[in-house]
Design a protein around this motif. Structure first.
Motif, PDB file in Angstrom:
ATOM      1  N   ILE A   1      23.140  -6.080 -38.101  1.00  0.00           N
ATOM      2  CA  ILE A   1      22.902  -7.651 -37.865  1.00  0.00           C
ATOM      3  C   ILE A   1      21.831  -7.873 -36.790  1.00  0.00           C
ATOM      4  O   ILE A   1      22.158  -7.522 -35.517  1.00  0.00           O
TER       5      ILE A   1
ATOM      6  N   ARG B   1      20.426  -8.973 -33.265  1.00  0.00           N
ATOM      7  CA  ARG B   1      21.276  -9.565 -32.060  1.00  0.00           C
ATOM      8  C   ARG B   1      21.193 -10.870 -31.994  1.00  0.00           C
ATOM      9  O   ARG B   1      21.791 -11.479 -31.173  1.00  0.00           O
TER      10      ARG B   1
ATOM     11  N   LEU C   1      21.002 -13.417 -33.746  1.00  0.00           N
ATOM     12  CA  LEU C   1      21.437 -14.402 -34.980  1.00  0.00           C
ATOM     13  C   LEU C   1      22.569 -15.264 -34.049  1.00  0.00           C
ATOM     14  O   LEU C   1      23.182 -14.736 -33.251  1.00  0.00           O
TER      15      LEU C   1
ATOM     16  N   ARG D   1      26.817 -15.767 -37.526  1.00  0.00           N
ATOM     17  CA  ARG D   1      27.398 -14.045 -37.903  1.00  0.00           C
ATOM     18  C   ARG D   1      28.673 -14.305 -38.199  1.00  0.00           C
ATOM     19  O   ARG D   1      29.180 -13.491 -39.290  1.00  0.00           O
TER      20      ARG D   1
END
Length: 43
Positions: A11, A13, A15, A20
């Protein structure tokens, strides 16, 4: 027949933490539904 599968998820970083958290919650709910329906028991 069962297979051992490994999946790495990265994912980004940068975001947004809210995005998330929402994504993780929706994925978890989806996995539970697949298990409950019997479509994918060993997730």
């Amino acid at each position: 027949m069962l297979f051992a599968v490994r999946m790495d998820v990265d994912i980004p970083r940068d975001l947004d933490p809210g995005v998330r958290a929402d994504l993780v919650a929706r994925e978890k709910a989806y996995c539970r539904e697949l298990q409950k329906s019997g479509e994918w028991l060993h997730i």
